[in-house]
Design a protein around this motif. Structure first.
Motif, short mmCIF file in Angstrom:
data_model
loop_
_atom_site.label_atom_id
_atom_site.label_comp_id
_atom_site.label_asym_id
_atom_site.label_seq_id
_atom_site.Cartn_x
_atom_site.Cartn_y
_atom_site.Cartn_z
N LEU A 19 0.82 -1.21 0.00
CA LEU A 19 0.00 0.00 0.00
C LEU A 19 0.86 1.26 0.00
O LEU A 19 0.54 2.24 -0.67
CB LEU A 19 -0.94 0.00 1.20
N LYS A 20 1.98 1.22 0.73
CA LYS A 20 2.88 2.38 0.75
C LYS A 20 3.59 2.55 -0.60
O LYS A 20 3.82 3.68 -1.06
CB LYS A 20 3.89 2.23 1.88
N LEU A 21 3.92 1.44 -1.24
CA LEU A 21 4.53 1.50 -2.57
C LEU A 21 3.54 2.08 -3.57
O LEU A 21 3.89 2.89 -4.43
CB LEU A 21 4.98 0.09 -2.98
N TRP A 22 2.30 1.66 -3.47
CA TRP A 22 1.21 2.17 -4.29
C TRP A 22 1.12 3.69 -4.14
O TRP A 22 1.02 4.44 -5.13
CB TRP A 22 -0.07 1.49 -3.83
N GLU A 23 1.15 4.16 -2.89
CA GLU A 23 1.08 5.60 -2.61
C GLU A 23 2.24 6.35 -3.26
O GLU A 23 2.06 7.45 -3.80
CB GLU A 23 1.08 5.81 -1.09
N GLU A 24 3.43 5.74 -3.24
CA GLU A 24 4.60 6.37 -3.86
C GLU A 24 4.44 6.49 -5.37
O GLU A 24 4.76 7.51 -5.96
CB GLU A 24 5.86 5.55 -3.53
N VAL A 25 3.93 5.42 -6.00
CA VAL A 25 3.75 5.43 -7.46
C VAL A 25 2.78 6.55 -7.87
O VAL A 25 2.97 7.21 -8.90
CB VAL A 25 3.25 4.06 -7.95
N LEU A 26 1.76 6.77 -7.06
CA LEU A 26 0.75 7.78 -7.38
C LEU A 26 1.34 9.19 -7.48
O LEU A 26 0.78 10.05 -8.18
CB LEU A 26 -0.37 7.76 -6.34
N LYS A 27 2.45 9.43 -6.81
CA LYS A 27 3.06 10.77 -6.86
C LYS A 27 3.52 11.12 -8.26
O LYS A 27 3.44 12.28 -8.69
CB LYS A 27 4.24 10.84 -5.88
N ASP A 28 4.03 10.11 -9.00
CA ASP A 28 4.49 10.34 -10.37
C ASP A 28 3.45 9.94 -11.41
O ASP A 28 3.46 10.46 -12.53
CB ASP A 28 5.78 9.54 -10.62
N ARG A 29 2.58 9.02 -11.03
CA ARG A 29 1.56 8.52 -11.96
C ARG A 29 0.20 8.56 -11.27
O ARG A 29 -0.28 7.54 -10.78
CB ARG A 29 1.91 7.11 -12.43
N PRO A 30 -0.42 9.74 -11.24
CA PRO A 30 -1.67 9.88 -10.47
C PRO A 30 -2.83 9.04 -10.99
O PRO A 30 -3.82 8.85 -10.27
CB PRO A 30 -1.98 11.38 -10.59
N ASP A 31 -2.72 8.51 -12.20
CA ASP A 31 -3.78 7.66 -12.74
C ASP A 31 -3.55 6.18 -12.46
O ASP A 31 -4.35 5.33 -12.88
CB ASP A 31 -3.90 7.87 -14.26
N PHE A 32 -2.47 5.86 -11.77
CA PHE A 32 -2.14 4.46 -11.48
C PHE A 32 -3.23 3.82 -10.63
O PHE A 32 -3.72 4.40 -9.67
CB PHE A 32 -0.80 4.38 -10.74
N GLU A 33 -3.61 2.61 -11.03
CA GLU A 33 -4.60 1.85 -10.27
C GLU A 33 -4.14 0.42 -10.05
O GLU A 33 -3.44 -0.16 -10.89
CB GLU A 33 -5.94 1.81 -11.01
N THR A 34 -4.55 -0.14 -8.94
CA THR A 34 -4.36 -1.57 -8.69
C THR A 34 -5.41 -2.01 -7.68
O THR A 34 -6.30 -1.23 -7.31
CB THR A 34 -2.92 -1.86 -8.21
N ILE A 35 -5.33 -3.23 -7.25
CA ILE A 35 -6.28 -3.77 -6.27
C ILE A 35 -5.52 -4.64 -5.28
O ILE A 35 -4.53 -5.31 -5.65
CB ILE A 35 -7.40 -4.59 -6.96
N ALA A 36 -5.94 -4.60 -4.03
CA ALA A 36 -5.31 -5.43 -2.99
C ALA A 36 -6.40 -6.13 -2.20
O ALA A 36 -7.14 -5.48 -1.45
CB ALA A 36 -4.44 -4.57 -2.08
N VAL A 37 -6.52 -7.43 -2.39
CA VAL A 37 -7.53 -8.24 -1.69
C VAL A 37 -6.84 -8.87 -0.47
O VAL A 37 -5.88 -9.62 -0.61
CB VAL A 37 -8.11 -9.33 -2.60
N ALA A 38 -7.31 -8.53 0.71
CA ALA A 38 -6.67 -9.03 1.93
C ALA A 38 -6.70 -10.55 1.99
O ALA A 38 -7.73 -11.17 1.71
CB ALA A 38 -7.34 -8.44 3.16
#
Length: 343
Positions: free
Chosen positions: A244-263
């Motif tokens: 989730l933190k890596l996802w947040e980092e990617v969004l800084k450069d690629r605000p349209d980035f999407e993924t899904i995380a199923v617990a």
């Protein structure tokens, strides 16, 4: 008066001590944050019952081993006289005879996290097939039903991986314009998953998407970040704080980035321990609440699915947690009783 007469006349007789139950754990794979969290939570929940005088310390057999090694783990637990065994199995069929031997000795046997179809053996876990289908459907829809993808699976032959890949195949069969270019195993390991994904990106530079699972998702996204293609392939993630933190980092450069995380909650195992204790106490299971291949599965709901719409909720959960923490859920003793046992 004698000492005994004094005791008999004026003192309340102490009730016979309740027999304490011993629960054994068999875990054949320790190179995983999931299993580390699982064992820690089992110890923590068992302490609740120890404090109530209901259980002794867990007997834990935990090591990286193969099917033969896990059979030995189970034999060791039987030799130590445990009352119940929680087993996270390494193979769909390889443990069957040994598990049935334990059942024949009157031991309550529960397969946790991964479903087995063995007479007399209960299962406690999420529906692994449906778990995989959730992210596979999301991927197919995000691709608009077409494109070239790769698959990174866990250990072939492991029950959870078998069920998950069946789920993925079932979903993809409904999307004939999605082509699976290749499949490889990342061995449920972050570094291996990263290497496999790097190889795929080199072989298929115009890749549209990828499906993977567990810690391999972190490695796969790290490989994509390192390759830095003009357009990131659409991929699925993991319900772990690090991801989730890596996802947040990617969004800084690629605000349209999407993924899904199923617990994928390690808490199914301590929930299984709660079920085992209540069965040992003589509580009656409501078998109408059970499902699965052999009708002996306690199906635990997935606690949370993270998408772009609730990423902040996941990050808030992770504020005070280590990166290795997996989004989780452990049923309380009362929830277990209310959900799975006769009133």
């Amino acid at each position: 008066m004698t000492d005994q007469e004094v005791l008999d006349t004026f003192f309340v007789k102490e009730q016979a001590a309740t027999r304490k139950f011993t629960i054994g754990i068999s875990n054949p794979f320790i190179s995983s944050e999931y299993r580390t969290q699982m064992i820690a939570e089992l110890i923590e929940v068992n302490k609740e019952y120890m404090d109530k005088g209901l259980t002794t310390e867990l007997v834990i057999e935990s090591a990286d081993t193969d099917v033969a090694g896990q059979i030995q783990q189970l034999q060791n637990l039987m030799a130590k006289g445990v009352d119940a065994i929680l087993v996270n199995p390494s193979d769909v069929n390889g443990l069957n005879a040994t598990l049935q031997e334990a059942v024949s000795k009157g031991i309550i046997v529960i397969s946790v996290d991964q479903e087995l179809n063995v007479p007399g053996v209960y299962n406690v876990g999420i529906d692994q097939k449906e778990w995989a289908k959730t992210s596979a459907k999301w991927l197919a829809e995000k691709l608009g039903g077409k494109g070239n993808i790769v698959l990174i699976e866990g250990f072939p032959g492991h029950p959870a991986n078998v069920a998950r890949m069946e789920g993925v195949d079932e979903v993809l069969s409904q999307y004939p314009d999605i082509k699976v270019l290749a499949k490889d195993t990342g061995k449920w390991d972050e570094a291996t998953g990263q290497q496999v994904m790097s190889n795929f990106l080199a072989a298929y530079p115009n890749l549209d998407g990828y499906w993977t699972q567990d810690g391999m998702a972190i490695g796969a996204l790290q490989a994509v970040i390192a390759a830095n293609p003009a357009k990131f392939p659409v991929g699925v993630g993991e319900g772990r704080c690090q991801f989730l933190k890596l996802w947040e980092e990617v969004l800084k450069d690629r605000p349209d980035f999407e993924t899904i995380a199923v617990a994928n909650p390690p808490g199914v195992s301590p929930t299984g321990l709660r079920i085992a204790v209540n069965m040992l106490l003589g509580k009656q299971v409501d078998k109408s609440k059970l499902g699965g291949a052999n009708g002996l599965s306690f199906v635990i709901p997935v606690p949370i699915v993270i998408t772009k719409d609730n990423l902040q909720q996941g990050l808030d959960i992770c504020k005070d947690k280590p990166d290795a923490y997996l989004l989780d859920g452990i049923m309380t003793d009362q929830e277990v009783l209310d959900t799975f046992f006769l009133k």
